[in-house]
Design a protein around this motif. Structure first.
Motif, PDB file in Angstrom:
ATOM      1  N   THR A 106      40.075  30.323  35.084  1.00 17.56           N
ATOM      2  CA  THR A 106      39.854  30.681  36.480  1.00 17.56           C
ATOM      3  C   THR A 106      40.605  29.693  37.347  1.00 17.56           C
ATOM      4  O   THR A 106      41.149  28.713  36.851  1.00 17.56           O
ATOM      5  CB  THR A 106      38.349  30.711  36.816  1.00 17.56           C
ATOM      6  OG1 THR A 106      38.198  31.066  38.182  1.00 17.56           O
ATOM      7  CG2 THR A 106      37.720  29.351  36.587  1.00 17.56           C
ATOM      8  N   ARG A 107      40.630  29.975  38.651  1.00 17.52           N
ATOM      9  CA  ARG A 107      41.452  29.122  39.509  1.00 17.52           C
ATOM     10  C   ARG A 107      40.726  27.861  39.945  1.00 17.52           C
ATOM     11  O   ARG A 107      41.347  26.849  40.238  1.00 17.52           O
ATOM     12  CB  ARG A 107      41.893  29.900  40.736  1.00 17.52           C
ATOM     13  CG  ARG A 107      42.848  30.992  40.366  1.00 17.52           C
ATOM     14  CD  ARG A 107      43.393  31.723  41.557  1.00 17.52           C
ATOM     15  NE  ARG A 107      44.087  32.912  41.093  1.00 17.52           N
ATOM     16  CZ  ARG A 107      45.314  32.885  40.591  1.00 17.52           C
ATOM     17  NH1 ARG A 107      45.981  31.755  40.547  1.00 17.52           N
ATOM     18  NH2 ARG A 107      45.875  33.995  40.163  1.00 17.52           N
ATOM     19  N   LEU A 192      32.830  33.274  36.244  1.00 16.20           N
ATOM     20  CA  LEU A 192      34.254  33.294  36.546  1.00 16.20           C
ATOM     21  C   LEU A 192      35.163  33.286  35.318  1.00 16.20           C
ATOM     22  O   LEU A 192      36.321  32.917  35.419  1.00 16.20           O
ATOM     23  CB  LEU A 192      34.611  32.105  37.450  1.00 16.20           C
ATOM     24  CG  LEU A 192      33.911  32.057  38.808  1.00 16.20           C
ATOM     25  CD1 LEU A 192      34.488  30.948  39.659  1.00 16.20           C
ATOM     26  CD2 LEU A 192      34.022  33.377  39.536  1.00 16.20           C
ATOM     27  N   ARG A 193      34.626  33.681  34.169  1.00 14.70           N
ATOM     28  CA  ARG A 193      35.496  33.706  32.995  1.00 14.70           C
ATOM     29  C   ARG A 193      36.543  34.813  33.158  1.00 14.70           C
ATOM     30  O   ARG A 193      36.257  35.875  33.689  1.00 14.70           O
ATOM     31  CB  ARG A 193      34.672  33.938  31.732  1.00 14.70           C
ATOM     32  CG  ARG A 193      33.683  32.829  31.467  1.00 14.70           C
ATOM     33  CD  ARG A 193      33.035  32.971  30.110  1.00 14.70           C
ATOM     34  NE  ARG A 193      32.536  34.311  29.868  1.00 14.70           N
ATOM     35  CZ  ARG A 193      31.384  34.778  30.347  1.00 14.70           C
ATOM     36  NH1 ARG A 193      30.624  34.017  31.103  1.00 14.70           N
ATOM     37  NH2 ARG A 193      31.005  36.001  30.070  1.00 14.70           N
ATOM     38  N   THR A 194      37.746  34.524  32.689  1.00 15.27           N
ATOM     39  CA  THR A 194      38.824  35.494  32.859  1.00 15.27           C
ATOM     40  C   THR A 194      38.634  36.673  31.913  1.00 15.27           C
ATOM     41  O   THR A 194      37.776  36.636  31.035  1.00 15.27           O
ATOM     42  CB  THR A 194      40.186  34.831  32.610  1.00 15.27           C
ATOM     43  OG1 THR A 194      41.205  35.726  33.018  1.00 15.27           O
ATOM     44  CG2 THR A 194      40.360  34.476  31.151  1.00 15.27           C
ATOM     45  N   LEU A 546      46.315  35.700  36.464  1.00 13.24           N
ATOM     46  CA  LEU A 546      45.329  35.007  35.630  1.00 13.24           C
ATOM     47  C   LEU A 546      45.621  35.314  34.163  1.00 13.24           C
ATOM     48  O   LEU A 546      46.088  36.408  33.841  1.00 13.24           O
ATOM     49  CB  LEU A 546      43.926  35.501  35.970  1.00 13.24           C
ATOM     50  CG  LEU A 546      43.320  34.961  37.262  1.00 13.24           C
ATOM     51  CD1 LEU A 546      41.994  35.642  37.516  1.00 13.24           C
ATOM     52  CD2 LEU A 546      43.134  33.464  37.185  1.00 13.24           C
TER      53      LEU A 546
ATOM     54  N   PHE C   6      37.158  37.601  42.722  1.00 13.77           N
ATOM     55  CA  PHE C   6      37.534  37.032  41.439  1.00 13.77           C
ATOM     56  C   PHE C   6      36.861  37.739  40.289  1.00 13.77           C
ATOM     57  O   PHE C   6      37.480  38.093  39.310  1.00 13.77           O
ATOM     58  CB  PHE C   6      37.126  35.573  41.372  1.00 13.77           C
ATOM     59  CG  PHE C   6      38.302  34.695  41.498  1.00 13.77           C
ATOM     60  CD1 PHE C   6      39.485  35.011  40.858  1.00 13.77           C
ATOM     61  CD2 PHE C   6      38.249  33.561  42.267  1.00 13.77           C
ATOM     62  CE1 PHE C   6      40.585  34.222  40.984  1.00 13.77           C
ATOM     63  CE2 PHE C   6      39.343  32.758  42.404  1.00 13.77           C
ATOM     64  CZ  PHE C   6      40.517  33.081  41.762  1.00 13.77           C
ATOM     65  N   THR C   7      35.528  37.908  40.442  1.00 17.23           N
ATOM     66  CA  THR C   7      34.829  38.500  39.310  1.00 17.23           C
ATOM     67  C   THR C   7      35.347  39.900  39.059  1.00 17.23           C
ATOM     68  O   THR C   7      35.399  40.340  37.927  1.00 17.23           O
ATOM     69  CB  THR C   7      33.317  38.532  39.548  1.00 17.23           C
ATOM     70  OG1 THR C   7      33.094  38.995  40.861  1.00 17.23           O
ATOM     71  CG2 THR C   7      32.702  37.177  39.356  1.00 17.23           C
ATOM     72  N   ALA C   9      38.404  40.794  39.468  1.00 20.83           N
ATOM     73  CA  ALA C   9      39.638  40.595  38.722  1.00 20.83           C
ATOM     74  C   ALA C   9      39.335  40.201  37.280  1.00 20.83           C
ATOM     75  O   ALA C   9      40.028  40.582  36.358  1.00 20.83           O
ATOM     76  CB  ALA C   9      40.480  39.517  39.381  1.00 20.83           C
ATOM     77  N   ASN C  10      38.264  39.447  37.110  1.00 20.04           N
ATOM     78  CA  ASN C  10      37.967  38.955  35.783  1.00 20.04           C
ATOM     79  C   ASN C  10      37.203  39.963  34.954  1.00 20.04           C
ATOM     80  O   ASN C  10      37.214  39.916  33.739  1.00 20.04           O
ATOM     81  CB  ASN C  10      37.103  37.697  35.862  1.00 20.04           C
ATOM     82  CG  ASN C  10      37.835  36.587  36.554  1.00 20.04           C
ATOM     83  OD1 ASN C  10      39.038  36.660  36.691  1.00 20.04           O
ATOM     84  ND2 ASN C  10      37.114  35.593  36.990  1.00 20.04           N
ATOM     85  N   GLY C  11      36.487  40.817  35.654  1.00 17.68           N
ATOM     86  CA  GLY C  11      35.708  41.817  34.960  1.00 17.68           C
ATOM     87  C   GLY C  11      34.511  41.269  34.245  1.00 17.68           C
ATOM     88  O   GLY C  11      34.042  41.861  33.282  1.00 17.68           O
ATOM     89  N   SER C  12      33.957  40.118  34.665  1.00 18.61           N
ATOM     90  CA  SER C  12      32.776  39.666  33.934  1.00 18.61           C
ATOM     91  C   SER C  12      31.478  40.228  34.503  1.00 18.61           C
ATOM     92  O   SER C  12      30.852  41.045  33.868  1.00 18.61           O
ATOM     93  CB  SER C  12      32.745  38.152  33.778  1.00 18.61           C
ATOM     94  OG  SER C  12      33.186  37.509  34.919  1.00 18.61           O
TER      95      SER C  12
END
Lengths: 574, 265, 200
Positions: A106-107, A192-194, A546, C6-7, C9-12
């Motif tokens: 993550t960033r 926030l895990r990719t 990412l 973000f999430t 984008a991350n898909g978690s």
């Protein structure tokens, strides 16, 4: 948290000014380095204090400026600094900050502003801690355990007025900082895990730090509560922990408090604290061993489960520090059983480290040497813990040098080996340059051999019955003269090992300044932090895209693979 | 090079530890109480953990020697072996049971003093020890921490049972081969009653009475130390323990003045 | 919330905002803190015979204030954008009144001769109420920051139809979290009150 927004947006604005870039930065990597440097500086204060203690023990009477009062003050500050302000801060604040976002792709942290605040509050706690040296009466000399009544009653121990108050204040501030950090680390790992980075694909470093952060969140409140009550006992004459006492001929108007209540609160924090320190170190060492042995970690699932098991059981064993405290003696049965059960997950970890190395291809560079040193010192430290956990065997050894040797090896030396290994390992990524391998190895050899020579004889001293926290052993006839020789020997080695730490400092400074430019992935490691587009990674870490994760972090030496490692970002097809 | 060196150091460590242990130079002081069972527990624990220490360190030494990186060597790929893991857990559990099982029985004995024991009270304060013996009635008089304002040992001098008690600040005299219950009190801060030769140890906590028991089995003089940090002169908080024959002990006790004689009402 | 972008984008876990998770974690920490303190209280009482404490009737009134404060914030977080601002302000004001009421309760105790060091019950009562009050003060900081968002959005909506906040609206999440924190503090206060009532 409105501020969370500012630095996690996809189009990234790197702050340009000096202050926002290096001082009040919200970049997790800058904060990590700030934490690391501060913790190391305060750690050197702790090291210096241990020198003063060893000078007194090795050469009693030779150094007039060390007296029974300031001996106890050095001892207390040394313990507090090392456990809380060095080990906890560097492992969670330093490694946690640096590694979590990079390793899970993550960033930044979930709450960068809170993260920055956490560091500055930590700095305030450090300043308060060190300020105690300059107040009337000096810092407290009640031992890092701060046991009442002696810690807070006037004249009952050195620094029982301003010293203890300042220390409690500092700890309360540290708890606030640690809680901010902990909320951040746990949330970041969970949220926030990719893409592709499932929990069971996280490197063990992240697992160790993640579980330790949860432990910290749940254990710190006990310290906070105990500390506040102690502070009120000190400042306002309450009787939370103070019974009817008569100190130096003076009857104090307190009644009904119970000193053992404080011990329960303290160790309810204090024991998990041990795991807060050792679990991240275990995680780091697991990753180091696997990478430098070019072999997958053995029993990844078992490693994760044992980290969680150690943490969970760690909450129900606290009173094994209190077997002879005068608590209800029947508690002894339960706490002994729960304590030795922890030996099982700890042993699983040790076996799995050895099996990870088995049939590997061991590149014995500095980080690997420290990781191997960790395994060895953890073995002896853990095994001697079985003496102290087994309630009846603890009785003769309790509060002797056996305990001193045990906890120094298992949570002092082991944890610091994990830290040294980690610092050397990630130095090329964080700084973009290499340290000197030759100096690093010299640092390892002196520290490794020296640590054994310092702490191994202490087990013998403990068997002989030598009580800890003694300013001098003069006049105790039953101790054989061998003890004096041992103490001289330990002191000389301790001075040498302490001095050798300057090699480490020099190596880091010289490396950062003049070292050879580092490759992006000098260890040919699989985990995400080595796959960043630039080294050192910029604010935001990943450039436009990412990373996407396709495999677990330990694909080393796969048969039929073109290289002996496959990064986590490599898709299954290739 | 590093691998060979590390292997040598680890082997030397193992040899050194074994030689040092076998030499007995750094072992418990000669036992002077009934707690041989505690010594046995330490020996059992030492053997079990010692085996683990030797085996694990030698394996580590072998690994760093045998698998140090060399040209053309490639690491094997294996990441799991459930049977091996299960067996290792079983062996560990067995070792733990061997240590803990008997230990709990000894502990049970440790916290259950025998009925016929002689009860002696030990009072800790910064930084000395006082001792109180029951007089001819065999009972100790009442105490209360609030009474420290009136007399040095906080004894209730209106209590008839207290009259014949004997308080001494000097060495602790004990009769040989008779179970002793030590009742511990503290006047100010935490202390801990510790005679290395007796093995038993217990904290003295202000505001409450703690206890421990043992039977002295050797005559002689021993050091009584404080094992819980209790302030500046903690390291000097010492007294002597004199273990003598029951006759000598009785003769000594008879010669001491009683509370009625020493403490004014 | 950017954390959400973000999430996605991350898909978690896009359905759970990071702030919500962080609040739950913080509540776990605060629960631990009060649990420790209350256990210590119960243990400590066993060591003293003297633990009388007058119980000002004002405490019941204060409890009512906190209940209504909690209710108002809850209604605001569920309500329409037009009604939310008023409810939000009322809820916060009630919380401030609760704190002032607590201070009056302290002064009543002090006038009755019960100070911090008088007996274990009074020591713990002062300590527990002080820590609880500090948590509420912290909550009021968040309440203030949220208030400005609510008022702005409310102003925007007031000319048009009375619509509910859009479900993904960040303001809505803030309102919910703040209200949830209030309920938590109400629960803590009730537990403290019951325990003190039953033991003194």
């Amino acid at each position: 948290m409105p501020h969370a927004a500012s630095h996690t947006t996809e189009e990234h604005h790197e702050p340009t000014g000096f202050w926002s870039r290096y001082i009040f930065s919200q970049d997790h990597k800058v904060i990590a380095i700030q934490y690391t440097i501060t913790a190391l500086v305060v750690g050197f204060v702790g090291l210096f204090l241990s020198w003063l203690m060893r000078l007194q023990l090795g050469f009693p009477g030779e150094f007039n400026f060390i007296n029974p009062n300031n001996y106890l003050q050095f001892m207390t500050q040394h313990g507090m600094i090392m456990v809380v302000y060095l080990l906890t801060a560097i492992l969670l604040g330093g490694f946690g900050n640096y590694l979590i976002p990079l390793m899970i792709g993550t960033r930044d942290m979930a709450f960068p502003f809170l993260n920055m605040l956490s560091y500055w509050i930590y700095l305030v706690s450090v300043i308060l801690l060190l300020a105690a040296f300059f107040v009337p009466g000096g810092p407290t000399g009640a031992g890092w355990t701060l046991y009442p009544p002696q810690s807070v009653l006037p004249n009952a121990s050195p620094g029982a007025d301003w010293g203890i108050r300042l220390l409690i204040l500092s700890l309360a501030v540290f708890v606030a900082s640690g809680t901010m950090g902990g909320l951040n680390y746990v949330t970041t790992v969970l949220q926030l895990r990719t893409r592709g980075m499932t929990l069971m694909r996280m490197p063990l470093s992240v697992w160790g730090i993640f579980i330790a952060s949860i432990l910290a969140l749940l254990a710190f409140p006990a310290l906070f509560v105990g500390g506040v009550m102690l502070l009120l006992d000190s400042l306002f004459g309450t009787s939370f922990f103070i019974p009817v006492v008569n100190v130096l001929g003076q009857q104090l108007g307190r009644e009904g408090g119970n000193p053992i209540l404080f011990q329960h609160l303290f160790w309810y924090f204090g024991h998990p604290e041990v795991y807060i320190v050792i679990l991240p170190a275990m995680g780091i060492v697991s990753d180091l061993l696997s990478t430098h042995a070019r072999k997958p970690i053995f029993g990844y699932k078992a490693m994760v489960i044992s980290i969680a098991a150690i943490a969970a059981i760690g909450f129900i064993v606290w009173a094994h520090h209190m077997f002879v405290s005068g608590m209800n003696p029947y508690f002894g049965f339960w706490f002994a059983i729960a304590t030795v059960i922890i030996a099982i997950p700890s042993a699983v970890k040790t076996y799995n480290w050895l099996l990870t190395l088995w049939k590997g291809n061991l590149h014995l560079n500095t980080p690997m040497l420290f990781a191997l040193g960790f395994v060895s010192t953890f073995i002896i430290g853990g095994l001697t813990g079985l003496f102290l956990g087994n309630v009846i065997a603890d009785v003769p050894l309790h509060d002797t040098y056996f305990v001193t040797g045990h906890f120094h090896l298992v949570m002092g030396v082991s944890a610091i080996f994990g830290i040294f290994g980690g610092l050397y390992h990630w130095f090329p990524k964080a700084v973009g340059r290499m340290y000197s391998e030759a100096l690093g190895k010299l640092h390892f050899w002196v520290t490794f051999v020296g640590s054994y020579l310092i702490f191994f004889p202490m087990f013998g001293e403990g068997f002989l019955g030598l009580p800890r926290r003694y300013f001098s052993f003069k006049g105790i006839e039953s101790f054989s003269p061998i003890i004096h020789d041992l103490n001289v020997f330990i002191t000389i080695v301790a001075l040498a090992v302490g001095a050798a730490q300057l090699l480490f400092v020099f190596n880091l400074i010289w490396g950062a300044w003049k070292g050879r430019k580092a490759e992006a992935n000098p260890w040919r490691a699989t985990t995400l932090e080595w796959q960043t587009p630039t080294t050192p990674p910029p604010h935001g870490n990943w450039g436009a895209q990412l990373p996407v994760v396709h495999r677990w972090p330990y694909d080393y030496s796969l048969p039929d693979a073109p290289q002996d490692y496959i990064p986590q970002t490599t898709s299954q097809r290739s | 090079m590093q691998g060979i060196l590390l292997a040598i150091v680890l082997v030397l460590l193992v040899i050194g530890a074994v030689v040092l242990t076998m030499s007995g130079a750094l072992w418990l002081p000669t036992l002077a109480s009934n707690w041989g069972a505690i010594d046995n527990m330490l020996v059992i624990t030492l053997i079990v953990t010692g085996i683990a220490f030797v085996v694990l360190n030698l394996i580590l030494a072998y690994i760093v020697f045998r698998y140090r990186a060399r040209d053309g060597q490639k690491a094997a790929f294996f990441a799991e072996n459930h049977r091996l893991e299960r067996n290792l857990i079983l062996v560990t559990a067995l070792g733990i049971i061997v240590m803990l099982g008997p230990g709990l029985f000894v502990y049970s004995e440790f916290i259950h003093p025998p009925q016929n024991a002689l009860v002696i009270e030990v009072l800790g304060q910064q930084w000395r020890w006082s001792f109180r013996y029951p007089g001819t009635d065999g009972k100790l008089g009442r105490t209360d921490p609030k009474l420290f304002a009136q007399n040095a040992v906080g004894i209730d001098i209106t209590d008839p049972v207290a009259q014949d008690d004997v308080v001494v600040h000097g060495p602790l005299h004990l009769p040989l081969n008779r179970p002793i219950i030590i009742k511990l009190r503290s006047k100010d801060v935490l202390h801990s009653f510790y005679v290395p030769e007796f093995r038993a140890k217990m904290d003295a906590v202000p505001g409450m009475v703690t206890r421990l028991w043992f039977t002295p089995t050797k005559t002689g003089t021993f050091d009584l130390l404080c094992a819980e940090l209790c302030g500046t002169a903690h390291f000097q908080m010492r007294s002597k323990v004199i273990v003598e024959s029951p006759e000598e002990f009785e003769r000594w006790l008879q010669a001491q003045p009683t509370v009625a004689q020493t403490i004014k009402k | 919330m950017s954390a959400q972008t973000f999430t996605e984008a991350n898909g978690s876990h896009p359905e759970l905002p990071a702030t919500k998770l962080a609040l739950w974690l913080f509540l776990a920490v605060a629960t631990m803190l009060f649990a420790m303190l209350l256990s210590a209280y119960l243990v400590r009482l066993g060591f003293s015979e003297e633990h009388a404490l007058p119980k000002p009737n004002l405490l019941w009134f204060n409890t009512l204030l906190l209940v209504f404060s909690s209710l108002a914030l809850e209604r605001a977080s569920r309500g329409t954008a037009r009604r939310a601002p008023a409810l939000w302000l009322v809820g916060g004001a009630l919380a401030v009144l609760f704190l002032i009421g607590q201070l009056f309760a302290w002064s009543e105790l002090a006038q009755a001769g019960y100070f911090l060091a008088t007996n274990p019950a009074s020591s713990f009562f002062y300590l527990l109420t002080a820590l609880h009050g500090m948590h509420l003060l912290g909550g009021l900081v968040a309440w203030t920051r949220t208030a400005s968002c609510v008022i702005q959005e409310g102003r925007g909506e007031s000319r048009g139809e009375a619509v509910r906040f859009a479900p993904a609206s960040s303001t809505r999440v803030k309102l919910e979290l703040c209200a949830f924190y209030w309920h938590f503090l109400l629960a803590v206060w009730v537990v403290i009150l019951i325990l003190v009532w039953m033991t003194t």
